[in-house]
Design a protein around this motif. Structure first.
Motif, mmCIF file in Angstrom:
data_model
loop_
_atom_site.group_PDB
_atom_site.id
_atom_site.type_symbol
_atom_site.label_atom_id
_atom_site.label_comp_id
_atom_site.label_asym_id
_atom_site.label_seq_id
_atom_site.Cartn_x
_atom_site.Cartn_y
_atom_site.Cartn_z
ATOM 1 N N LYS A 50 0.729 -1.201 -0.129
ATOM 2 C CA LYS A 50 -0.050 0.064 0.130
ATOM 3 C C LYS A 50 0.909 1.313 -0.221
ATOM 4 O O LYS A 50 0.531 2.304 -0.560
ATOM 5 C CB LYS A 50 -0.854 0.266 1.082
ATOM 6 N N SER A 51 2.097 1.101 0.556
ATOM 7 C CA SER A 51 2.648 2.341 0.605
ATOM 8 C C SER A 51 3.519 2.623 -0.666
ATOM 9 O O SER A 51 3.596 3.938 -0.971
ATOM 10 C CB SER A 51 4.128 1.983 1.590
ATOM 11 N N PHE A 52 3.415 1.864 -1.558
ATOM 12 C CA PHE A 52 3.915 2.031 -2.843
ATOM 13 C C PHE A 52 2.988 2.782 -3.766
ATOM 14 O O PHE A 52 3.373 3.764 -4.355
ATOM 15 C CB PHE A 52 4.220 0.645 -3.676
ATOM 16 N N GLY A 53 1.586 2.689 -3.256
ATOM 17 C CA GLY A 53 0.893 3.590 -3.838
ATOM 18 C C GLY A 53 0.990 4.870 -3.801
ATOM 19 O O GLY A 53 0.622 5.915 -4.402
ATOM 20 N N VAL A 54 1.259 5.325 -2.455
ATOM 21 C CA VAL A 54 1.580 6.579 -2.052
ATOM 22 C C VAL A 54 2.913 7.306 -2.903
ATOM 23 O O VAL A 54 2.842 8.261 -3.327
ATOM 24 C CB VAL A 54 1.900 6.529 -0.696
ATOM 25 N N GLU A 55 3.771 6.454 -3.109
ATOM 26 C CA GLU A 55 4.955 6.880 -3.776
ATOM 27 C C GLU A 55 4.869 7.045 -5.309
ATOM 28 O O GLU A 55 4.938 8.171 -5.622
ATOM 29 C CB GLU A 55 6.036 5.888 -3.693
ATOM 30 N N ASN A 60 1.083 11.080 -10.703
ATOM 31 C CA ASN A 60 0.140 12.174 -10.821
ATOM 32 C C ASN A 60 0.160 13.250 -10.425
ATOM 33 O O ASN A 60 -0.429 14.116 -11.141
ATOM 34 C CB ASN A 60 -1.235 11.289 -10.053
ATOM 35 N N LYS A 61 0.718 13.671 -9.125
ATOM 36 C CA LYS A 61 0.823 15.028 -8.737
ATOM 37 C C LYS A 61 1.832 15.765 -9.580
ATOM 38 O O LYS A 61 1.412 17.112 -9.880
ATOM 39 C CB LYS A 61 1.336 15.064 -7.332
ATOM 40 N N ASP A 62 2.824 15.354 -9.950
ATOM 41 C CA ASP A 62 3.833 16.168 -10.938
ATOM 42 C C ASP A 62 3.089 16.373 -12.315
ATOM 43 O O ASP A 62 3.151 17.424 -12.762
ATOM 44 C CB ASP A 62 4.939 15.218 -11.515
ATOM 45 N N LEU A 63 2.149 15.568 -12.776
ATOM 46 C CA LEU A 63 1.604 15.730 -14.118
ATOM 47 C C LEU A 63 0.361 16.755 -13.887
ATOM 48 O O LEU A 63 0.098 17.646 -14.812
ATOM 49 C CB LEU A 63 0.826 14.364 -14.552
ATOM 50 N N PRO A 134 -6.106 8.418 -7.344
ATOM 51 C CA PRO A 134 -5.287 9.291 -6.821
ATOM 52 C C PRO A 134 -5.834 10.671 -6.309
ATOM 53 O O PRO A 134 -6.862 11.012 -6.804
ATOM 54 C CB PRO A 134 -4.279 9.531 -8.146
ATOM 55 N N GLU A 135 -5.089 11.070 -5.190
ATOM 56 C CA GLU A 135 -5.575 12.287 -4.549
ATOM 57 C C GLU A 135 -5.233 13.430 -5.240
ATOM 58 O O GLU A 135 -4.427 14.294 -4.743
ATOM 59 C CB GLU A 135 -5.119 12.157 -3.053
ATOM 60 N N VAL A 136 -5.725 13.568 -6.382
ATOM 61 C CA VAL A 136 -5.387 14.879 -7.239
ATOM 62 C C VAL A 136 -6.906 15.203 -7.929
ATOM 63 O O VAL A 136 -7.863 14.404 -7.606
ATOM 64 C CB VAL A 136 -4.333 14.622 -8.314
ATOM 65 N N THR A 137 -7.070 16.252 -8.515
ATOM 66 C CA THR A 137 -8.053 16.897 -9.133
ATOM 67 C C THR A 137 -8.230 15.928 -10.282
ATOM 68 O O THR A 137 -7.402 15.792 -11.185
ATOM 69 C CB THR A 137 -7.924 18.208 -9.646
ATOM 70 N N LEU A 195 -3.415 9.139 -16.734
ATOM 71 C CA LEU A 195 -2.438 9.630 -15.665
ATOM 72 C C LEU A 195 -2.503 11.068 -15.488
ATOM 73 O O LEU A 195 -2.490 11.496 -14.496
ATOM 74 C CB LEU A 195 -1.050 9.100 -15.926
ATOM 75 N N TYR A 196 -2.410 11.626 -16.660
ATOM 76 C CA TYR A 196 -2.414 13.089 -16.581
ATOM 77 C C TYR A 196 -3.780 13.727 -16.049
ATOM 78 O O TYR A 196 -3.777 14.538 -15.338
ATOM 79 C CB TYR A 196 -2.192 13.604 -18.130
ATOM 80 N N ARG A 197 -4.799 13.196 -16.245
ATOM 81 C CA ARG A 197 -6.068 13.468 -15.915
ATOM 82 C C ARG A 197 -6.588 13.031 -14.342
ATOM 83 O O ARG A 197 -7.655 13.097 -13.918
ATOM 84 C CB ARG A 197 -7.254 13.121 -16.833
ATOM 85 N N GLY A 198 -5.421 12.409 -13.802
ATOM 86 C CA GLY A 198 -5.585 11.930 -12.571
ATOM 87 C C GLY A 198 -6.615 10.743 -11.973
ATOM 88 O O GLY A 198 -7.105 10.539 -11.115
#
Length: 242
Positions: A50-55, A60-63, A134-137, A195-198
């Protein structure tokens, strides 16, 4: 018999019953192994890894941090390539055209079988894993399915990999290469867009691609083909020796 030329080496028409039997034994049954693989990796991602998912969410955040209105529009179009209605529509249309041109329904159904296998595996796996996105918009409406595996990626990969395999039968070498390259690029664009669209983690996209590739390969090899050419040659040799 070479895997890629199996439908050219043996163009004989199977009965509907034998084709369905081959489909069950050579595509559906092995599909359970693919499902097991997808499911096992998914449980690792929401469990011990599960920690791998956070990494990996950093991708996603960079994109997301580099989004522009132009790329928002471009990736929206790329993402649509993997939409369910688009994939089904293209698969049916191509199957009908191939059936019309070749008169071989058992060959024309390959892309439909590929996306059907992929979709069945995806639906059960995503309901079983329930991984959050992912926790992005999110730039696309989130469907009721979970993040893992990517359905858009799986569907587009299954569809276009089956097209790549079918394109090997195009006689014109230039046209063959163009079709194969375009079909190979399409799922890559879908993966980047998701990926780009989160909408998915990188591992969601990767395992969606695995699902799609394996489903396309199973669909391509679903029908037993005889080594008709080799058998004919063996008969000629035997007659000559006699």
């Amino acid at each position: 018999m070479p895997f890629l030329t199996r439908y050219e080496d043996d163009p004989s028409k199977p009965s509907v019953g034998s084709a369905l039997k081959d489909m069950a034994v050579r595509a559906v049954a092995p599909g359970f192994l693919v499902f097991g693989l997808i499911l096992a990796v998914g449980f690792l991602l929401v469990g011990p890894l599960k920690s791998f998912g956070v990494e990996e969410e950093g991708v996603n955040k960079d994109l997301a941090g580099g989004r522009t209105s132009t790329w928002d529009t471009i990736t929206m179009l790329w993402s649509h390539i993997g939409n369910t209605e688009y994939v089904i529509g293209v698969a049916v249309l191509v199957a009908l055209v191939v059936w019309w041109r070749t008169k071989q329904w058992w060959y024309a159904v390959v892309p439909i079988l590929a996306i059907s296998l992929q979709a069945t595996i995806f639906v059960i796996a995503t309901a079983s894993i329930g991984r959050p996105r992912p926790e992005v918009t999110h730039l696309d409406p989130a469907p009721p399915t979970s993040s893992y595996p990517s359905g858009h990626q799986g569907a587009s990969t299954a569809l276009y990999v089956s097209f790549v395999l079918m394109a090997t039968r195009i006689s014109n070498p230039v046209l063959r290469r163009i079709v194969m390259v375009l079909c190979a690029i399409a799922p890559v664009l879908v993966g980047y867009a998701r990926l780009y669209r989160g909408m998915h983690h990188p591992s969601d996209v990767a395992m969606g691609a695995v699902n799609g590739i394996l489903s396309a390969l199973l669909a391509w090899g679903y029908l037993r083909r005889d080594r008709a050419g080799d058998k004919a040659g063996e008969r000629v040799v035997a007659q000559t020796r006699a």
